[in-house]
Design a protein around this motif. Structure first.
Motif, PDB file in Angstrom:
ATOM      1  N   ALA A 100      -4.625  -4.415   1.052  1.00  0.00           N
ATOM      2  CA  ALA A 100      -5.843  -3.597   1.009  1.00  0.00           C
ATOM      3  C   ALA A 100      -6.763  -3.836   2.204  1.00  0.00           C
ATOM      4  O   ALA A 100      -7.462  -2.913   2.647  1.00  0.00           O
ATOM      5  N   ARG A 101      -6.789  -5.045   2.748  1.00  0.00           N
ATOM      6  CA  ARG A 101      -7.733  -5.354   3.826  1.00  0.00           C
ATOM      7  C   ARG A 101      -7.167  -5.076   5.221  1.00  0.00           C
ATOM      8  O   ARG A 101      -7.838  -5.315   6.221  1.00  0.00           O
ATOM      9  N   ASN A 155      -6.058  -2.415   8.155  1.00  0.00           N
ATOM     10  CA  ASN A 155      -6.464  -1.051   8.494  1.00  0.00           C
ATOM     11  C   ASN A 155      -5.371  -0.084   8.040  1.00  0.00           C
ATOM     12  O   ASN A 155      -4.201  -0.458   7.868  1.00  0.00           O
ATOM     13  N   ASP A 156      -5.766   1.179   7.809  1.00  0.00           N
ATOM     14  CA  ASP A 156      -4.862   2.149   7.191  1.00  0.00           C
ATOM     15  C   ASP A 156      -3.530   2.291   7.932  1.00  0.00           C
ATOM     16  O   ASP A 156      -2.469   2.383   7.311  1.00  0.00           O
ATOM     17  N   GLN A 157      -3.576   2.325   9.278  1.00  0.00           N
ATOM     18  CA  GLN A 157      -2.345   2.540  10.033  1.00  0.00           C
ATOM     19  C   GLN A 157      -1.430   1.321   9.985  1.00  0.00           C
ATOM     20  O   GLN A 157      -0.207   1.460   9.843  1.00  0.00           O
ATOM     21  N   ARG A 188      -1.295  -0.846   7.585  1.00  0.00           N
ATOM     22  CA  ARG A 188      -0.755  -0.906   6.218  1.00  0.00           C
ATOM     23  C   ARG A 188       0.400   0.083   6.068  1.00  0.00           C
ATOM     24  O   ARG A 188       1.466  -0.255   5.528  1.00  0.00           O
ATOM     25  N   ALA A 189       0.216   1.297   6.568  1.00  0.00           N
ATOM     26  CA  ALA A 189       1.270   2.306   6.453  1.00  0.00           C
ATOM     27  C   ALA A 189       2.522   1.888   7.226  1.00  0.00           C
ATOM     28  O   ALA A 189       3.644   2.088   6.753  1.00  0.00           O
ATOM     29  N   ALA A 217       3.919   6.822   2.650  1.00  0.00           N
ATOM     30  CA  ALA A 217       3.084   6.325   3.746  1.00  0.00           C
ATOM     31  C   ALA A 217       3.040   7.332   4.892  1.00  0.00           C
ATOM     32  O   ALA A 217       1.978   7.577   5.486  1.00  0.00           O
ATOM     33  N   LYS A 235       0.756  10.370   4.693  1.00  0.00           N
ATOM     34  CA  LYS A 235      -0.625  10.152   5.102  1.00  0.00           C
ATOM     35  C   LYS A 235      -0.781  10.178   6.616  1.00  0.00           C
ATOM     36  O   LYS A 235      -1.874  10.409   7.137  1.00  0.00           O
ATOM     37  N   PHE A 236       0.326   9.924   7.331  1.00  0.00           N
ATOM     38  CA  PHE A 236       0.273   9.893   8.796  1.00  0.00           C
ATOM     39  C   PHE A 236       1.421  10.732   9.379  1.00  0.00           C
ATOM     40  O   PHE A 236       2.330  10.203  10.019  1.00  0.00           O
ATOM     41  N   PHE A 285       1.181   7.037  14.412  1.00  0.00           N
ATOM     42  CA  PHE A 285       0.142   5.999  14.370  1.00  0.00           C
ATOM     43  C   PHE A 285      -0.487   5.813  15.747  1.00  0.00           C
ATOM     44  O   PHE A 285      -0.143   4.889  16.489  1.00  0.00           O
ATOM     45  N   VAL A 288      -0.734   2.893  -1.208  1.00  0.00           N
ATOM     46  CA  VAL A 288      -0.494   3.605   0.059  1.00  0.00           C
ATOM     47  C   VAL A 288      -1.815   3.914   0.759  1.00  0.00           C
ATOM     48  O   VAL A 288      -2.734   4.422   0.150  1.00  0.00           O
TER      49      VAL A 288
END
Length: 461
Positions: free
Chosen positions: A291-292, A294-296, A298-299, A363, A366-367, A371, A461
């Motif tokens: 969770a901590r 960054n979104d990219q 993590r994906a 994942a 979302k992208f 990235f 995700v």
């Protein structure tokens, strides 16, 4: 008006008289006062065959291009290099190996020298042809650093043109590191001053790092592959530079200097540890575990878990490589040929298509354009992920790294009984078996990967 000659004109600069071809070319007006052949170069090619005439024309054309470049270059060093390359090319066009006059007199037979003297009787005194045949241009003094510049900017420029900026920087750094290491041992030498003794000094310095004398009390600090890479880079630089300069009769001082890498069990010992399916499911895919990040980042982690890709392959995905609307959603790992945004792939076998299943598919939804935060910045991405995983207890041991996703993916395919060739194909490994067919449909590959897809909570995700 003079005819404008383009590179596509196969018979450019060729004329024919009495059935024999000649090379005829206008000297640029801007250097007319510097080339005694002005206004026109004429060289009899001594052949009636158009193919042979074109080959000889090409050699004379290259020699003149280099000569005229040397007359217009501003720097003395660059001009000297161009003059030398021109003399080498012209000598080759005339059927001779270029040697500087002292070398001709000391190394060639009397018959060979007489052959050169007879040849100059048919050319104008002080002409470029005479200079080339009699070795009138000394080899320029080129430092090992300048030789490296020529290697990068001229000799292999076409080979590395497909690399991205980050790939090129990494490639150049390995070459510069070898030269830096050599200079630290042997000093700032011109490349033609390097002797076998210098090469052995360099080799022995690396031997001390790889296999120190037991009596010294020192321990090995580097692997044989590290030493082979450094010595090998110097060997290639030396060879390619002199080949490029047209020097054919020179012995490479770095020849046959290498370290043995054949050690029983060494490969197995160095192999990266894999993530097990259980570890990924219970720790990495656990809600909140990533969770901590960054979104990219993590994906990217989630895509790595279900594709087995190299981290750099995922970080550098672009929209044209991601096919979410296809009946079988997938990604295509391939080189980017866009000159504005190039990128090389490691090997031919690495070019492949991988169906998306499980958390990897979600994942990338979302992208869908990849990235951008980590594009051509895979080192930054790996550092971010390794640091996060280490600080948050997501590595089972200190020997695990982000690459463990890739090794774990291969193990999961093996345990599930997936076909060996399919595993190699999906991993991008070289297969020595002759290639027949397409290796199975995307639908079949998707069904096979579905067997190892891990359960996950969509909220992660």
């Amino acid at each position: 008006m003079a005819k404008v000659v383009g590179l596509a004109d196969f018979d450019r600069h060729l004329t024919k008289r009495n059935g024999f071809y000649s090379y005829k070319r206008r000297v640029p007006a801007a250097i007319g006062n510097l080339d005694p052949r002005y206004p026109t170069v004429r060289v009899a090619l001594g052949t009636r065959e158009v193919g042979e005439a074109r080959a000889k024309r090409d050699a004379h054309e290259r020699a003149d291009d280099l000569l005229w470049a040397s007359l217009t270059e501003g720097g003395d060093q660059v001009a000297a290099e161009a003059r030398y390359k021109s003399a080498v090319a012209r000598a080759k066009a005339l059927g001779y190996t270029y040697r500087h006059l002292p070398a001709i007199l000391s190394e060639e037979s009397g018959e060979s020298i007489l052959s050169r003297l007879r040849a100059v009787q048919d050319v104008k005194p002080a002409s470029p042809q005479e200079t080339a045949i009699l070795g009138g241009v000394p080899r320029p003094q080129v430092s090992v650093w300048r030789a490296l510049e020529i290697y990068i900017e001229e000799i292999v420029a076409d080979e590395i043109s497909g690399k991205s900026p980050a790939q090129r920087e990494l490639w150049e750094n390995t070459k510069r590191r070898a030269v830096t290491s050599f200079v630290e041992v042997c000093g700032e030498l011109n490349i033609d001053e390097i002797t076998r003794e210098h090469a052995r000094q360099f080799y022995n310095r690396w031997r001390e790092k790889i296999a120190p004398n037991p009596k010294s009390g020192q321990h090995a600090t580097h692997t044989p592959s590290s030493g082979n890479r450094e010595v090998g880079n110097m060997r290639v630089l030396y060879q390619k530079y002199f080949e490029y300069m047209g020097v054919e009769d020179i012995t490479n001082p770095f020849r046959n200097l290498s370290f043995s890498e054949k050690k029983v069990g060494q490969k197995k010992k160095k192999k990266r540890l894999p993530f097990t399916a259980e570890w990924i499911e219970k720790h990495i895919l656990k809600p909140g575990a990533l969770a901590r990040l960054n979104d990219q980042a993590r994906a990217i982690s989630l895509v790595l878990a279900e594709t087995g890709c190299r981290p750099s392959e995922v970080a550098n995905l672009v929209e044209s490589q991601i096919f979410l609307d296809h009946p079988v959603p997938h990604i295509a790992i391939e080189s980017r040929l866009d000159p504005e945004d190039p990128r090389e792939i490691k090997t031919d076998a690495s070019v492949r298509v991988i169906p998306l299943v499980g958390v990897a598919l979600e994942a990338l939804k979302k992208f869908p354009k990849g990235f951008p935060r980590y594009r051509d910045k895979e080192s930054s991405m790996s550092a971010t992920l390794n640091k996060y995983f280490r600080e948050n207890g997501l590595f089972p041991t200190e020997k695990h790294v982000i690459y463990s996703f890739r090794h774990g993916f291969e193990d999961r395919m093996t345990v599930a009984g997936l076909d060996t060739e399919l595993r190699m194909m999906l991993m991008g490994h070289t297969n020595s078996r002759p290639e027949y067919g397409e290796g199975g449909t995307l639908e079949w590959k998707q069904a096979q990967l579905a067997k190892i897809a891990l359960p996950f909570d969509l909220a992660i995700v």
